[in-house]
Design an enzyme around this catalytic site. Structure first.
Site, mmCIF file in Angstrom:
data_model
loop_
_atom_site.group_PDB
_atom_site.id
_atom_site.type_symbol
_atom_site.label_atom_id
_atom_site.label_comp_id
_atom_site.label_asym_id
_atom_site.label_seq_id
_atom_site.Cartn_x
_atom_site.Cartn_y
_atom_site.Cartn_z
ATOM 1 N N LYS A 161 -42.527 55.854 -128.956
ATOM 2 C CA LYS A 161 -41.075 55.683 -129.088
ATOM 3 C C LYS A 161 -40.449 57.063 -128.897
ATOM 4 O O LYS A 161 -39.703 57.578 -129.728
ATOM 5 C CB LYS A 161 -40.730 55.090 -130.463
ATOM 6 C CG LYS A 161 -39.280 54.635 -130.603
ATOM 7 C CD LYS A 161 -38.915 53.482 -129.669
ATOM 8 C CE LYS A 161 -37.480 53.008 -129.945
ATOM 9 N NZ LYS A 161 -37.025 52.019 -128.943
ATOM 10 N N ASP A 177 -50.680 48.278 -135.177
ATOM 11 C CA ASP A 177 -50.834 47.196 -136.146
ATOM 12 C C ASP A 177 -49.992 45.994 -135.736
ATOM 13 O O ASP A 177 -50.444 44.843 -135.756
ATOM 14 C CB ASP A 177 -50.410 47.709 -137.526
ATOM 15 C CG ASP A 177 -50.818 46.774 -138.648
ATOM 16 O OD1 ASP A 177 -51.458 45.743 -138.380
ATOM 17 O OD2 ASP A 177 -50.482 47.077 -139.807
ATOM 18 N N TYR A 202 -48.874 55.230 -142.405
ATOM 19 C CA TYR A 202 -49.668 54.625 -143.470
ATOM 20 C C TYR A 202 -50.315 55.660 -144.387
ATOM 21 O O TYR A 202 -50.687 55.354 -145.511
ATOM 22 C CB TYR A 202 -50.765 53.731 -142.883
ATOM 23 C CG TYR A 202 -50.252 52.469 -142.230
ATOM 24 C CD1 TYR A 202 -48.955 52.020 -142.431
ATOM 25 C CD2 TYR A 202 -51.062 51.724 -141.400
ATOM 26 C CE1 TYR A 202 -48.481 50.877 -141.835
ATOM 27 C CE2 TYR A 202 -50.601 50.563 -140.792
ATOM 28 C CZ TYR A 202 -49.310 50.140 -141.011
ATOM 29 O OH TYR A 202 -48.853 49.001 -140.411
ATOM 30 N N ASP A 215 -40.992 48.928 -127.887
ATOM 31 C CA ASP A 215 -40.241 47.683 -127.795
ATOM 32 C C ASP A 215 -40.412 47.034 -126.426
ATOM 33 O O ASP A 215 -40.532 45.808 -126.315
ATOM 34 C CB ASP A 215 -38.764 47.894 -128.120
ATOM 35 C CG ASP A 215 -38.189 49.162 -127.517
ATOM 36 O OD1 ASP A 215 -38.942 49.943 -126.909
ATOM 37 O OD2 ASP A 215 -36.970 49.386 -127.666
ATOM 38 N N ASP A 264 -51.413 42.273 -133.501
ATOM 39 C CA ASP A 264 -51.236 40.932 -134.052
ATOM 40 C C ASP A 264 -50.424 40.059 -133.102
ATOM 41 O O ASP A 264 -50.675 38.855 -132.975
ATOM 42 C CB ASP A 264 -50.551 40.998 -135.416
ATOM 43 C CG ASP A 264 -51.533 41.337 -136.532
ATOM 44 O OD1 ASP A 264 -52.725 41.502 -136.235
ATOM 45 O OD2 ASP A 264 -51.094 41.445 -137.695
#
Length: 362
Positions: free
Chosen positions: A191, A247, A141, A223, A251
């Site tokens: 990851k 992020d 970001y 994942d 959610d």
């Protein structure tokens, strides 16, 4: 005690849910003998409308003078066009960066009374109670280069995912400190099988773990974590991860609780330690929900629980924080529900009445 709080109601349902949060804070003030000086400022679309900036300079200055900052929500469909020079969400990103808020804390707790509010099976959800720690000021970001350009073969765009060992170390320490105060289990999500930044993340996490021999550290690929959150959410205690992964996963986790209107968050500028105040920005995780603004149906519980997090982390008022959380639990046990968590046999209430009930219970 006297405390100075900057209040940022923001957009959409923000002013409505913030009003209920401040109502509960006033109840805390009366019960425990504190004084909370509330100073209201602009952020988001309402700030753009009045100043042309999503985060006016005066707002940032006021926040820096405060003991803590309460934010409700930002966002307005009038500013959805990506070609516009400024967007409401720019204000939130600038505020996090301007205040050095690198650690986002999101507790995910499924209340027994709401175990059937989610689309998942009750037996899977019952007992879910964990905390997400998301790195907030680094990664894809914020890193550069970040650009879009035109080539002879068409358009291209790039975003960079960059982390320094210092950024990783401080956020991982937040995870370890929280895990140490809970069940002493920390999951680090990365990851590392693909990304160089994740490989560094895992190396640093292992190095920091040597300072916390009492906490069990494990590593899970992002994942796999996404799947495990749905299959066995009760297996988690504290989870730490980088900005983008956090992020998305937070959610996803919000759905475990049945509604985003139930979950609070804190963004901290330091490593939290029991009994010591840490400056922070506190906000419910939901958005501005403009389609229901002004209808007295938004769920204020996430904002009210966010008030509890502010009391705990930035003001070091543990008893006061616990009183707010207990009040929420009692009101839910009494069967009161807003639209988003309504079920047969419950009593439907609006935003203001839910705030009244919880404030009275404090």
């Amino acid at each position: 005690m006297n405390y100075r709080i900057t209040v940022l109601p923001g957009d959409g349902v923000g002013p409505e849910v913030m009003a209920e949060g401040m109502k509960v804070l006033e109840a805390v003030a009366k019960k425990f003998g504190h004084t909370f000086k509330l100073e209201y400022e602009l952020i988001g679309a309402v700030a753009i409308d009045k100043t042309d900036f999503a985060l006016p300079e005066e707002t940032l200055k006021m926040c820096k003078k405060s003991d803590a900052v309460m934010l409700a929500a930002v966002g307005d469909p009038r500013y959805d066009d990506p070609k516009l020079p400024v967007h409401p969400e720019d204000g939130l990103l600038a505020l996090r960066k301007g205040l050095g808020l690198f650690a986002n804390i999101r507790p995910v707790k499924v209340f027994d009374e709401l175990v059937n509010a989610s689309t998942l099976k009750a037996e899977v959800l019952k007992g879910t109670d964990f905390i997400f720690v998301r790195e907030l000021t680094g990664g894809v970001y914020f890193a550069k280069p970040k650009k879009e350009w035109l080539t002879t073969k068409g358009r291209k765009a790039t975003d960079s995912m960059t982390y320094s060992e210092q950024e990783i170390e401080r956020i991982v320490r937040v995870g370890f400190e929280l895990a140490r105060s809970r069940k002493k289990r920390l999951v680090s999500v990365d990851k590392a099988n693909v990304l160089k930044s994740s490989r560094l993340w895992r190396q640093v996490a292992i190095e920091v773990s040597k300072d916390y021999p009492d906490v069990a550290l494990s590593h899970v690929l992002v994942d796999a974590c996404a799947m495990q959150l749905i299959r066995t959410p009760t297996a988690f205690d504290v989870i730490v991860t980088e900005n983008l992964f956090g992020d998305i996963l937070t959610d996803e986790s919000a759905q475990l609780a049945g509604s985003m209107g139930m979950l609070p968050s804190a963004s901290l500028a330091g490593i939290p330690q029991s009994g010591k105040p840490t400056f922070g920005l506190f906000e419910p995780i939901h958005g501005s929900a403009p389609s229901i603004a002004g209808k007295d149906i938004a769920n204020p519980i996430a904002t009210i629980l966010t008030v509890a997090m502010m009391l705990r982390y930035s003001l070091a008022l543990e008893k006061e924080a616990a009183s707010v959380e207990k009040a929420v639990e009692v009101v839910l046990k009494q069967g009161y529900r807003t639209d988003d968590i309504m079920a047969d046999g419950n009593t439907r209430v609006g935003t203001r009445q839910m705030g009244d009930l919880i404030a009275a219970e404090v």
